[in-house]
Design an enzyme around this catalytic site. Structure first.
Site, PDB file in Angstrom:
ATOM      1  N   TYR A  64      64.550  61.404  27.814  1.00  0.00           N
ATOM      2  CA  TYR A  64      63.837  62.119  28.308  1.00  0.00           C
ATOM      3  C   TYR A  64      62.344  62.255  27.753  1.00  0.00           C
ATOM      4  CZ  TYR A  64      61.941  66.098  31.139  1.00  0.00           C
ATOM      5  OH  TYR A  64      61.178  67.197  31.786  1.00  0.00           O
ATOM      6  N   PHE A  74      40.217  56.090  51.741  1.00  0.00           N
ATOM      7  CA  PHE A  74      41.523  56.060  51.713  1.00  0.00           C
ATOM      8  C   PHE A  74      42.295  57.383  52.235  1.00  0.00           C
ATOM      9  CE2 PHE A  74      45.969  55.279  50.582  1.00  0.00           C
ATOM     10  CZ  PHE A  74      46.377  54.199  51.450  1.00  0.00           C
ATOM     11  N   THR A  75      43.387  57.306  53.077  1.00  0.00           N
ATOM     12  CA  THR A  75      43.930  58.471  53.340  1.00  0.00           C
ATOM     13  C   THR A  75      44.344  59.343  52.274  1.00  0.00           C
ATOM     14  OG1 THR A  75      45.846  57.139  53.531  1.00  0.00           O
ATOM     15  CG2 THR A  75      44.628  57.200  55.459  1.00  0.00           C
ATOM     16  N   ASP A  80      39.865  53.273  42.142  1.00  0.00           N
ATOM     17  CA  ASP A  80      40.954  52.971  42.744  1.00  0.00           C
ATOM     18  C   ASP A  80      41.460  51.539  42.482  1.00  0.00           C
ATOM     19  OD1 ASP A  80      43.271  52.555  44.227  1.00  0.00           O
ATOM     20  OD2 ASP A  80      42.568  53.919  45.990  1.00  0.00           O
ATOM     21  N   LYS A 119      51.451  48.106  44.926  1.00  0.00           N
ATOM     22  CA  LYS A 119      50.531  47.060  45.578  1.00  0.00           C
ATOM     23  C   LYS A 119      50.613  45.791  44.495  1.00  0.00           C
ATOM     24  CE  LYS A 119      50.284  50.484  48.358  1.00  0.00           C
ATOM     25  NZ  LYS A 119      49.066  51.247  48.372  1.00  0.00           N
ATOM     26  N   ARG A 168      46.235  50.515  63.930  1.00  0.00           N
ATOM     27  CA  ARG A 168      45.164  51.059  63.257  1.00  0.00           C
ATOM     28  C   ARG A 168      44.137  51.176  64.281  1.00  0.00           C
ATOM     29  NH1 ARG A 168      46.245  53.142  57.896  1.00  0.00           N
ATOM     30  NH2 ARG A 168      47.656  54.198  59.420  1.00  0.00           N
ATOM     31  N   PHE A 228      50.357  59.179  63.912  1.00  0.00           N
ATOM     32  CA  PHE A 228      50.827  57.721  63.980  1.00  0.00           C
ATOM     33  C   PHE A 228      52.255  57.421  63.596  1.00  0.00           C
ATOM     34  CE2 PHE A 228      49.932  56.588  59.672  1.00  0.00           C
ATOM     35  CZ  PHE A 228      49.215  57.460  59.392  1.00  0.00           C
TER      36      PHE A 228
HETATM   37  C1  LIG Z   1      48.676  52.930  48.750  1.00  0.00           C
HETATM   38  C2  LIG Z   1      47.134  53.403  48.237  1.00  0.00           C
HETATM   39  C3  LIG Z   1      47.080  54.503  47.652  1.00  0.00           C
HETATM   40  C4  LIG Z   1      48.145  55.559  47.515  1.00  0.00           C
HETATM   41  O1  LIG Z   1      49.350  55.170  46.675  1.00  0.00           O
HETATM   42  P1  LIG Z   1      50.681  55.505  46.874  1.00  0.00           P
HETATM   43  O2  LIG Z   1      51.471  54.808  45.813  1.00  0.00           O
HETATM   44  O3  LIG Z   1      50.958  55.277  48.345  1.00  0.00           O
HETATM   45  O4  LIG Z   1      50.875  57.103  46.665  1.00  0.00           O
HETATM   46  C5  LIG Z   1      46.004  54.741  47.144  1.00  0.00           C
HETATM   47  N1  LIG Z   1      44.875  53.919  47.577  1.00  0.00           N
HETATM   48  C6  LIG Z   1      44.715  52.741  48.005  1.00  0.00           C
HETATM   49  C7  LIG Z   1      43.863  51.614  48.078  1.00  0.00           C
HETATM   50  C8  LIG Z   1      46.272  52.475  48.491  1.00  0.00           C
HETATM   51  O5  LIG Z   1      46.512  51.327  49.119  1.00  0.00           O
END
Ligand SMILES: *Cc1c(COP(=O)(O)O)cnc(C)c1O
Length: 461
Positions: A76, A128-129, A219, A262, A386, A453
């Protein structure tokens, strides 16, 4: 005598475990896509042949990573794998402190809550979303300060992820530096098509921000892919290693949020990395509330190990060459066939221009949604809309937003598909392009309230 053009690279791996794919007939696909309301998000994965929906968490891990999964220290507190990950982040990215999170948005939640005061602005090189949503939930207002070229699908600017320094400077003048929480720098910029930011620009952004006491939050989700573009395109970097370029990029920031799903070749995981001890202290307090103890942040020990090993592998030049080279290969073949795509070709995806496929369709007949459905019907390839469906509606007027771009994204998972899969993809897109004049579009028959979407349903016109 003909001269043989030698390939300079091939995939730097061989395949040890395979996952069989199911081939379907056109008749079967017709019923599957109708059942899914002509929305590729609603298809069952087992009915998909080549899945180009996203590169998020869909990567293939190496034998070295899988071996690491068996070395999970599932204590833990104080897991050995946490310390391995911490060391890898310090070594490759150069930040001092690490807070693991279950994925990228977990890190975004924490940094947004700590650094944003209600009413402050948060500039960034395109939104970014999830990033923007967390900034808004913390009371911030996002301001886009990316260069204009990023919004033009035909501009071939080599660094479409660059910040427009004049836009950033005028925001500082207008709002006052004290009303700017920090600037978010995406590298590469996902929503612009995986377009990189130049080192020169990043350095200048950092200098300008520092002069005004504004923090820079990177990011870093695809920062290694960005480093590859810098090596290839920016003067002075051709002979530098990806790791050195990455370290320099990170040195122009105060913190980073990361989605390991990613760049880092894992199926789940993320982190927040920091240089400021006080912010780290606060983040460590908050991660306990939202994710888990500060030495696991919602991840199993084995997930942290896989991510630590993924950092080492993702930073290899031959890996990045093959990864970005695969996307480039598909893009170049499509361009040779005269198929309209967003230029330049980005790091993780190809974007098809649906407006040019279907000039006969008004935007309210959902050209990109239609194109994604047609591609699935043609060959079982799954892509993502998109365009107008993703853009949603204006809350005040209730009208659709009508985005300039109406695109279909073909996103490539890392180390998953072969060049033959790529060729089939190109041939399928070409077939859909050949049949473009017959297409009549879709009508929306179900519309969810948020992020429509994902779950909207359509019928054929
Ligand atoms: C996917 C992504 C995120 C968010 O990450 P998650 O692992 O999906 O929560 C943030 N910024 C960028 C540029 C991304 O492609």
């Amino acid at each position: 005598m003909s001269t043989l053009q030698r390939r300079s690279w091939a995939e730097p791996f061989k395949i040890k475990a395979v996952e069989p794919l199911k081939m379907t007939t056109r008749a079967e696909r017709e019923s599957y896509i109708a059942e899914a309301g002509y929305n590729t998000f609603l298809l069952r994965s087992r009915d998909v042949y080549i899945d180009l929906l996203t590169d998020s968490g869909t990567n293939a891990m190496s034998d070295y990573q899988w071996a690491g999964m068996m070395m999970g220290d599932e204590a833990y507190a104080g897991s050995e794998n946490y310390y391995r990950l911490e060391k890898a982040v310090q070594d490759f990215y150069g930040y001092k402190y690490l807070v693991p999170t279950h994925q990228g948005r977990g890190a975004e939640n924490i940094i947004s809550q700590i650094l944003i005061k209600k009413g402050q602005y948060v500039p960034g090189n395109m939104y970014f979303t999830t990033t923007r949503l967390h900034q808004e939930l913390s009371g911030g207002t996002f301001v886009d300060v990316i260069i204009d070229e990023a919004h033009d699908s035909q501009s071939t600017h080599p660094f479409k992820g660059n910040v427009d320094l004049k836009k950033f400077e005028s925001l500082i003048a207008r709002a006052g530096a004290e009303n700017i929480a920090y600037i978010t720098i995406g590298a590469t910029v996902n929503m612009a098509g995986g377009q990189p930011i130049a080192m020169e620009n990043l350095r200048a952004v950092h200098a300008l921000a520092s002069r005004h006491g504004i923090k820079v939050v990177l990011d870093a989700t695809r920062a290694m892919e960005n480093a590859f573009f810098i090596k290839k395109r920016e003067a002075g970097y051709a002979d530098k290693s990806i790791k050195d370029i990455l370290r320099e990029m990170c040195s122009y920031s105060d913190a980073a949020t990361m989605s390991g799903k990613k760049d880092l070749l894992v199926n789940i995981g993320g982190f927040l990395a920091l240089n400021d001890y006080d912010v780290f202290e606060e983040a460590r307090n908050m991660v306990v509330v939202y994710e888990g103890l500060h030495t696991y942040g919602g991840l199993a020990g084995r997930d942290m190990e896989a991510m630590a090993r993924g950092i080492e592998e993702a930073c290899q030049l031959d890996h990045l060459q093959a990864r970005i080279g695969q996307v480039e290969y598909v893009g170049n073949r499509l361009l040779e066939l005269g198929i309209p795509i967003v230029k330049p070709i980005g790091g993780h995806a190809i974007f098809l221009d649906a407006k040019q496929f279907y000039p006969q369709l008004e935007q309210t007949k959902f050209p990109a949604q239609t194109l994604a459905a047609e591609l699935y019907l043609e060959s079982g390839i799954r892509a993502m809309e998109r365009g107008i469906v993703s853009a949603g509606r204006n809350k005040e007027t209730g009208d659709h937003y009508f985005p300039k771009l109406e695109l279909v994204r073909l996103t490539f998972p890392r180390r998953v598909y072969t060049q033959a899969h790529c060729d089939v993809t190109v041939e399928s897109v070409y077939e859909v392009w050949q049949n473009r004049s017959k297409v009549k579009g879709l009508t929306m028959v179900y519309e969810p309230k948020y992020l429509r979407f994902f779950q909207a349903r359509f019928e054929k016109l």
